[in-house]
Every structure is written in structure tokens, then in C-alpha cells.
Design an enzyme around this catalytic site. Structure first.
Site, PDB file in Angstrom:
ATOM      1  N   TYR A   1      49.774  17.688   7.581  1.00 17.04           N
ATOM      2  CA  TYR A   1      49.574  16.980   8.859  1.00 17.04           C
ATOM      3  C   TYR A   1      50.868  16.945   9.693  1.00 17.04           C
ATOM      4  O   TYR A   1      50.839  16.582  10.868  1.00 17.04           O
ATOM      5  CB  TYR A   1      49.094  15.529   8.647  1.00 17.04           C
TER       6      TYR A   1
ATOM      7  N   HIS B   1      45.485  18.704  -2.276  1.00 14.95           N
ATOM      8  CA  HIS B   1      44.716  18.604  -1.029  1.00 14.95           C
ATOM      9  C   HIS B   1      43.382  19.357  -1.091  1.00 14.95           C
ATOM     10  O   HIS B   1      42.358  18.858  -0.614  1.00 14.95           O
ATOM     11  CB  HIS B   1      45.574  19.120   0.132  1.00 14.95           C
TER      12      HIS B   1
HETATM   13  N1  LIG Z   1      41.376  15.520   2.235  1.00 23.38           N
HETATM   14  C1  LIG Z   1      40.992  16.275   3.243  1.00 23.38           C
HETATM   15  O1  LIG Z   1      40.792  17.503   3.108  1.00 23.38           O
HETATM   16  C2  LIG Z   1      40.758  15.643   4.577  1.00 23.38           C
HETATM   17  C3  LIG Z   1      40.017  16.342   5.572  1.00 23.38           C
HETATM   18  C4  LIG Z   1      39.804  15.703   6.794  1.00 23.38           C
HETATM   19  C5  LIG Z   1      40.314  14.436   7.001  1.00 23.38           C
HETATM   20  N2  LIG Z   1      41.052  13.787   6.030  1.00 23.38           N
HETATM   21  C6  LIG Z   1      41.638  12.425   6.245  1.00 23.38           C
HETATM   22  O2  LIG Z   1      40.607  11.545   6.650  1.00 23.38           O
HETATM   23  C7  LIG Z   1      40.930  10.972   7.901  1.00 23.38           C
HETATM   24  C8  LIG Z   1      39.683  10.702   8.714  1.00 23.38           C
HETATM   25  O3  LIG Z   1      38.907  11.863   8.885  1.00 23.38           O
HETATM   26  P1  LIG Z   1      38.778  12.607  10.310  1.00 23.38           P
HETATM   27  O4  LIG Z   1      40.001  12.388  11.060  1.00 23.38           O
HETATM   28  O5  LIG Z   1      38.343  14.004  10.008  1.00 23.38           O
HETATM   29  O6  LIG Z   1      37.490  11.939  10.969  1.00 23.38           O
HETATM   30  P2  LIG Z   1      36.955  10.448  11.307  1.00 23.38           P
HETATM   31  O7  LIG Z   1      37.918   9.416  10.921  1.00 23.38           O
HETATM   32  O8  LIG Z   1      35.567  10.390  10.781  1.00 23.38           O
HETATM   33  O9  LIG Z   1      36.797  10.527  12.873  1.00 23.38           O
HETATM   34  C9  LIG Z   1      37.869  10.498  13.764  1.00 23.38           C
HETATM   35  C10 LIG Z   1      37.286  10.611  15.158  1.00 23.38           C
HETATM   36  O10 LIG Z   1      36.369   9.531  15.363  1.00 23.38           O
HETATM   37  C11 LIG Z   1      36.742   8.780  16.487  1.00 23.38           C
HETATM   38  N3  LIG Z   1      36.580   7.356  16.126  1.00 23.38           N
HETATM   39  C12 LIG Z   1      37.321   6.628  15.252  1.00 23.38           C
HETATM   40  N4  LIG Z   1      36.884   5.359  15.191  1.00 23.38           N
HETATM   41  C13 LIG Z   1      35.841   5.277  16.038  1.00 23.38           C
HETATM   42  C14 LIG Z   1      34.984   4.232  16.407  1.00 23.38           C
HETATM   43  N5  LIG Z   1      35.113   3.009  15.910  1.00 23.38           N
HETATM   44  N6  LIG Z   1      34.010   4.486  17.326  1.00 23.38           N
HETATM   45  C15 LIG Z   1      33.875   5.722  17.854  1.00 23.38           C
HETATM   46  N7  LIG Z   1      34.659   6.766  17.543  1.00 23.38           N
HETATM   47  C16 LIG Z   1      35.643   6.543  16.636  1.00 23.38           C
HETATM   48  C17 LIG Z   1      38.170   9.132  16.802  1.00 23.38           C
HETATM   49  O11 LIG Z   1      38.360   9.180  18.205  1.00 23.38           O
HETATM   50  P3  LIG Z   1      39.515   8.315  18.948  1.00 23.38           P
HETATM   51  O12 LIG Z   1      40.823   8.849  18.468  1.00 23.38           O
HETATM   52  O13 LIG Z   1      39.217   8.607  20.383  1.00 23.38           O
HETATM   53  O14 LIG Z   1      39.281   6.884  18.553  1.00 23.38           O
HETATM   54  C18 LIG Z   1      38.321  10.540  16.236  1.00 23.38           C
HETATM   55  O15 LIG Z   1      37.978  11.518  17.209  1.00 23.38           O
HETATM   56  C19 LIG Z   1      41.879  12.017   8.523  1.00 23.38           C
HETATM   57  O16 LIG Z   1      42.609  11.504   9.605  1.00 23.38           O
HETATM   58  C20 LIG Z   1      42.709  12.383   7.335  1.00 23.38           C
HETATM   59  O17 LIG Z   1      43.688  11.364   7.059  1.00 23.38           O
HETATM   60  C21 LIG Z   1      41.254  14.386   4.817  1.00 23.38           C
END
Ligand SMILES: NC(=O)c1ccc[n+]([C@@H]2O[C@H](COP(=O)([O-])OP(=O)(O)OC[C@H]3O[C@@H](n4cnc5c(N)ncnc54)[C@H](OP(=O)(O)O)[C@@H]3O)[C@@H](O)[C@H]2O)c1
Length: 273
Positions: free
Chosen positions: A48, A106
């Protein structure tokens, strides 16, 4: 704060802040704000490119180090034993921490024998560089293999999990192995905002669709790490501990899921069960 527990003694705060795509000052500020609002769990990763800023936010918050659960993840190109140890030390230097709470592989990397990588991961734990170790994006078959090969207990599997994706098999296997599940993309990258079922259930509780979604995860004893770039959503995503979904509401949300509900094809994913 509620905790999700693993047999190795890990207590993972049920809500954490995801930081993928958060960079620079904005990242440090969000981490700081999240901690000031009551978050006690931050999820980062080498890939990241924000470990430095996550560390800055942590220090700026004034919250004591031992109160915060910090996870980072080793990228797949660092799975050879020497690389794993060296890159973990680099992560700690960037975070300016002497140890993380959880260090994850990861993604699976079939190019490097799993036994070697897990040996290095165990060694890093024995050196005190991480309090707990675990995996991410591991299928049921890979979890079984990893548990059999690893000298140290594995605390968790971090996987994609939200109402559109049925992860029943991974949850069952983790429960059998005494491992916690951490849900990434827990609000389906924002898509759940427009989900009628969640919005309708939310109305009955005075909550948003996102809050219902996160509550549904936490009620399954899963830790969720929603990411947001918006300060106001930080509070929304953690204010989920003052209401409860009924069995019937939980079932309605389960009906949205399917085995083919993955949102992103990461290209290097293993063959999912
Ligand atoms: N281990 C892995 O391979 C892996 C893969 C993917 C992700 N991750 C981790 O998991 C975390 C979360 O996953 P992600 O980032 O893929 O997706 P997520 O948390 O499901 O979604 C993030 C998106 O949702 C929006 N959002 C957040 N809260 C909201 C709410 N209350 N209402 C409406 N929209 C909302 C955000 O927009 P705004 O910014 O406009 O609020 C952003 O565009 C990552 O940041 C990372 O740390 C790990």
C-alpha cells in the site's frame, strides 16, 4: 470495542480502518482521526506504500501504542525466507514500531514453497517482530496446508467478505482451526450503499445500509476493516455496537450472497474452493 478472538490468544478489535489507496498526509490524518474517534485497529500492507504515514497517524493520535492493533502484510515478492525477515524489518522501520500486532502473508505465492515462507514467518514471530502471524486470501485447502506446515499458530485469514459473497466454507474452516476471520472490502467497495435490503433493515434500527452490513459481519464474529477517505464516514462505520440484528434480519442478508460474488479479479488469485 468488541474483539474477535483466535486460539493463539489474539484479540482483534472487531472494527478496523482499512488503508488501501490512502496515501500521504491524507492517510496520516485519517489514521489519526480514526484513533481519536475510537478505532483501535489499523490495517496496512507493504504494497500500500503508506506504512510511514500510518505510523505518523498513530503517533499524532496520542493513543498509547499497546492500545492499538496494527496489522501489516508481507508482499508476495518477499516470501523467500531472508526477504521476508528483511522486508518485515523495513516495514517496522517505516511504521517506527518495534513490533506489529499481526503480520500476514498478503496472497498465496506458489512460486515459493509454503513451508519455507511459513518457517520465516514463524521465525519473525519468535524474534518478537510480530505478536501474531496469519495469512490472507487463503482458500480452505491452503488454510489446511498452512496449519499443518506452520510451527507457530496462525491467528487469522483475511479474506474478501461482504453480503454479496458467500464465504461459509472459509468461515467454517477458520472456526475449526481456531483462527479469526478478518473481512476485507466489507462494504463491497461502497456498493452496499444502494442495497435495498440493507437500507430497509437499517430504517428499522435508525442505521445506514453500511452500518447494517458491518453489523452483520461483526455478529458473525468476524472483524471488518472498512476503508474511507471521508472523516464523517469514520464515525458511521464504527457506530455499530448499539444495535442488534435479529436472526431473521441476518438471514435476509445472507440471501444476498453467492459463491460468485467476488468484486475484483486480482489476477494472481488462487483457485477458490
Ligand atoms: N488482504 C487483501 O488482499 C486486501 C484486499 C483488498 C482490501 N484489503 C484491506 O481491506 C480494506 C477495505 O477494503 P476495500 O478498501 O477494498 O473496500 P471497502 O472498505 O469495502 O470499501 C471502500 C469504499 O467504500 C466507500 N465507503 C466506505 N464507507 C462507506 C459508507 N459508510 N457508506 C458508503 N460508502 C462507503 C469508500 O468511499 P469513500 O472513501 O468515499 O468513503 C470506498 O470507496 C482495504 O483498505 C485494505 O486495508 C485487503
Amino acid at each position: 470495542m468488541h474483539f474477535v478472538k483466535a486460539n493463539d490468544g489474539a484479540r482483534i478489535p472487531a472494527i478496523g480502518l482499512g488503508t488501501w489507496e490512502l496515501r500521504g498526509r491524507a492517510c496520516a490524518r485519517l489514521v489519526e482521526q480514526a484513533l481519536k474517534l475510537g478505532y483501535r485497529h489499523i490495517d496496512t500492507a507493504q504494497v500500500y506504500e503508506n506504512e510511514r504515514e500510518v505510523g505518523e497517524g498513530l503517533r499524532a493520535s496520542g493513543i498509547k501504542r499497546h492500545e492499538v492493533f496494527v496489522t501489516t502484510k508481507v508482499w508476495t515478492t518477499h516470501f523467500a525466507p531472508n526477504d521476508l525477515e528483511r522486508s518485515t524489518k523495513e516495514s517496522l522501520a517505516k511504521l517506527r514500531l518495534s513490533e506489529v500486532d499481526l503480520l500476514l502473508l498478503h496472497w498465496p505465492n506458489p512460486q515459493v514453497p509454503l513451508a519455507e515462507t511459513l518457517g520465516a514467518l514463524s521465525h519473525v514471530r519468535q524474534l518478537g517482530l510480530s505478536r501474531h502471524i496469519g495469512v490472507s486470501n487463503f482458500t480452505v485447502a491452503l488454510i489446511k496446508e498452512a496449519v499443518a506446515l506452520c510451527k507457530e499458530p496462525l491467528a487469522c485469514d483475511q479474506v474478501e467478505y461482504h453480503p454479496y459473497l458467500d464465504q461459509g466454507k472459509v468461515l467454517e474452516e477458520c472456526a475449526r482451526q481456531g483462527m479469526a476471520v478478518v473481512a476485507y472490502s466489507p462494504v463491497a467497495k461502497g456498493r452496499i450503499k444502494n442495497e435495498q435490503t440493507l437500507a430497509r433493515i437499517g430504517q428499522a434500527h435508525g442505521k445506514t445500509a453500511a452500518q447494517v452490513c458491518l453489523r452483520w459481519l461483526v455478529q458473525q464474529n468476524v472483524s471488518a476493516i472498512p476503508r474511507t477517505s471521508k472523516i464523517e464516514r469514520l464515525s458511521e462505520n464504527i457506530e455499530i455496537f448499539d444495535f442488534e440484528l435479529s436472526d431473521d434480519e441476518m438471514k435476509q442478508i445472507f440471501r444476498l450472497g453467492s459463491a460468485r460474488g467476488r468484486l475484483t479479479d486480482y489476477g494472481f488469485a488462487p483457485k477458490w474452493d
